[in-house]
Write an enzyme that holds these catalytic residues in place. Sequence first.
Site, PDB file in Angstrom:
ATOM      1  N   SER A 186       0.862  -1.191   0.000  1.00 23.62           N
ATOM      2  CA  SER A 186       0.000   0.000   0.000  1.00 23.62           C
ATOM      3  C   SER A 186       0.892   1.232   0.000  1.00 23.62           C
ATOM      4  CB  SER A 186      -0.860   0.025   1.269  1.00 23.62           C
ATOM      5  OG  SER A 186      -1.471   1.295   1.442  1.00 23.62           O
ATOM      6  N   TYR A 198      -1.488  -1.050  10.107  1.00 24.72           N
ATOM      7  CA  TYR A 198      -1.551  -1.157   8.631  1.00 24.72           C
ATOM      8  C   TYR A 198      -0.237  -0.649   8.031  1.00 24.72           C
ATOM      9  CZ  TYR A 198      -3.714  -0.958   3.953  1.00 24.72           C
ATOM     10  OH  TYR A 198      -4.016  -1.159   2.622  1.00 24.72           O
TER      11      TYR A 198
HETATM   12  N1  LIG Z   1      -8.773  -0.235  -1.617  1.00 19.18           N
HETATM   13  C1  LIG Z   1      -7.695   0.532  -1.448  1.00 19.18           C
HETATM   14  O1  LIG Z   1      -7.764   1.771  -1.548  1.00 19.18           O
HETATM   15  C2  LIG Z   1      -6.364  -0.097  -1.149  1.00 19.18           C
HETATM   16  C3  LIG Z   1      -5.243   0.735  -1.096  1.00 19.18           C
HETATM   17  C4  LIG Z   1      -3.996   0.184  -0.828  1.00 19.18           C
HETATM   18  C5  LIG Z   1      -3.875  -1.179  -0.635  1.00 19.18           C
HETATM   19  N2  LIG Z   1      -4.981  -1.960  -0.688  1.00 19.18           N
HETATM   20  C6  LIG Z   1      -4.784  -3.396  -0.464  1.00 19.18           C
HETATM   21  O2  LIG Z   1      -5.421  -4.126  -1.494  1.00 19.18           O
HETATM   22  C7  LIG Z   1      -5.777  -5.418  -0.999  1.00 19.18           C
HETATM   23  C8  LIG Z   1      -7.224  -5.721  -1.369  1.00 19.18           C
HETATM   24  O3  LIG Z   1      -8.054  -4.824  -0.672  1.00 19.18           O
HETATM   25  P1  LIG Z   1      -9.493  -4.338  -1.195  1.00 19.18           P
HETATM   26  O4  LIG Z   1      -9.448  -2.880  -1.258  1.00 19.18           O
HETATM   27  O5  LIG Z   1      -9.918  -5.123  -2.361  1.00 19.18           O
HETATM   28  O6  LIG Z   1     -10.363  -4.711   0.098  1.00 19.18           O
HETATM   29  P2  LIG Z   1     -11.589  -5.682   0.306  1.00 19.18           P
HETATM   30  O7  LIG Z   1     -12.612  -5.485  -0.763  1.00 19.18           O
HETATM   31  O8  LIG Z   1     -11.971  -5.490   1.729  1.00 19.18           O
HETATM   32  O9  LIG Z   1     -10.947  -7.147   0.105  1.00 19.18           O
HETATM   33  C9  LIG Z   1     -10.127  -7.734   1.064  1.00 19.18           C
HETATM   34  C10 LIG Z   1     -10.010  -9.205   0.705  1.00 19.18           C
HETATM   35  O10 LIG Z   1      -9.146  -9.850   1.655  1.00 19.18           O
HETATM   36  C11 LIG Z   1      -9.759 -11.061   2.041  1.00 19.18           C
HETATM   37  N3  LIG Z   1      -9.353 -11.466   3.379  1.00 19.18           N
HETATM   38  C12 LIG Z   1      -9.340 -10.715   4.510  1.00 19.18           C
HETATM   39  N4  LIG Z   1      -8.955 -11.473   5.553  1.00 19.18           N
HETATM   40  C13 LIG Z   1      -8.709 -12.722   5.059  1.00 19.18           C
HETATM   41  C14 LIG Z   1      -8.300 -13.942   5.643  1.00 19.18           C
HETATM   42  N5  LIG Z   1      -8.045 -14.052   6.954  1.00 19.18           N
HETATM   43  N6  LIG Z   1      -8.160 -15.026   4.843  1.00 19.18           N
HETATM   44  C15 LIG Z   1      -8.425 -14.954   3.508  1.00 19.18           C
HETATM   45  N7  LIG Z   1      -8.813 -13.805   2.898  1.00 19.18           N
HETATM   46  C16 LIG Z   1      -8.965 -12.721   3.683  1.00 19.18           C
HETATM   47  C17 LIG Z   1     -11.262 -10.766   1.995  1.00 19.18           C
HETATM   48  O11 LIG Z   1     -11.988 -11.971   1.819  1.00 19.18           O
HETATM   49  P3  LIG Z   1     -12.885 -12.712   2.906  1.00 19.18           P
HETATM   50  O12 LIG Z   1     -13.427 -11.685   3.852  1.00 19.18           O
HETATM   51  O13 LIG Z   1     -13.949 -13.385   2.071  1.00 19.18           O
HETATM   52  O14 LIG Z   1     -11.971 -13.695   3.537  1.00 19.18           O
HETATM   53  C18 LIG Z   1     -11.341  -9.933   0.740  1.00 19.18           C
HETATM   54  O15 LIG Z   1     -11.431 -10.775  -0.384  1.00 19.18           O
HETATM   55  C19 LIG Z   1      -5.483  -5.401   0.492  1.00 19.18           C
HETATM   56  O16 LIG Z   1      -4.241  -6.026   0.760  1.00 19.18           O
HETATM   57  C20 LIG Z   1      -5.394  -3.919   0.802  1.00 19.18           C
HETATM   58  O17 LIG Z   1      -4.586  -3.643   1.932  1.00 19.18           O
HETATM   59  C21 LIG Z   1      -6.217  -1.466  -0.934  1.00 19.18           C
END
Ligand SMILES: NC(=O)c1ccc[n+]([C@@H]2O[C@H](COP(=O)([O-])OP(=O)(O)OC[C@H]3O[C@@H](n4cnc5c(N)ncnc54)[C@H](OP(=O)(O)O)[C@@H]3O)[C@@H](O)[C@H]2O)c1
Length: 257
Positions: free
Chosen positions: A144, A161
Amino acid sequence: MSLFELTGKVAFVTGASGGLGADAARAYAEYGADVVLFARRKERLEALAKEIEATGRRALAVDGDVTNEDDVKAAVQKAIDTFGHIDILLNNAGVAAAGTVETLTIENWDKSMDINVKGMFLTSKYIVPHMRKQKYGKIVNIASINALLASKDPSLSRHVYNASKAAVRGLTAGMAASYMAENITVNSVGPALFESEMTENTLFKHEAFLNSYNTICPASRPGKKGELNGTILYLSSDASSYVTAQHILVDGGMAIV
Ligand SMILES: NC(=O)c1ccc[n+]([C@@H]2O[C@H](COP(=O)([O-])OP(=O)(O)OC[C@H]3O[C@@H](n4cnc5c(N)ncnc54)[C@H](OP(=O)(O)O)[C@@H]3O)[C@@H](O)[C@H]2O)c1
């Protein structure tokens, strides 16, 4: 186009039930790969698998927790039994807990570090040996922009985080050095702000944050759906065959201002 072609490849995507993970899985399939969809929410994975299969690619939905060694081991075995190989690992599962060192509990801390860092360790632990055997692998770790940038506003503080995403970059460097000679590249991606479940009810509802983001960010807006996929595809394909240990920010220029 052929440098980015993924036909015949198998991509293992963690967090495939969420926003950015599901988008990346769709993009892998669009470029020809078969996909393994891993996360805890089974119904979502199965719905996405159906959607991807309707496009002519194969998709395997496996529910499990990235922090649970047995779940990860079983999912990797199921992927190997089904497809015979895993070529791409997208370590994307993650959570973004709010809080400072003063407000976070040890349980909050451990949970975030386990999902964001230990999860990548476990998937890599069980997938790297298969990649080494075939002398081919592309590992993409989602970090991130918050590995580097933080906020003094208490409502935006995310100390665990910040720490976990900085750890992802360290893990990426270590693995990259160890495995390049085996033709396995390991890189990380640093998204800034994208709408997903993680952000839609938090950062996207925080008017002051959103206004200041749009004012400061050279792009004057958050990332749009699909705008992370180009970087993920690049690092997952032969287009990046001599690129390893890199961290690519996908941030609309946010980090340079
Ligand atoms: N959105 C942003 O602005 C942003 C910015 C920087 C970085 N990121 C990074 O991008 C990645 C994806 O995030 P997103 O924005 O798509 O968020 P999201 O929609 O909340 O997705 C998070 C995913 O992680 C999975 N997850 C969480 N805990 C888990 C566990 N214990 N075991 C297996 N799967 C797990 C969730 O699936 P389940 O709940 O079904 O397990 C879900 O599929 C993350 O690493 C996040 O830190 C996002």
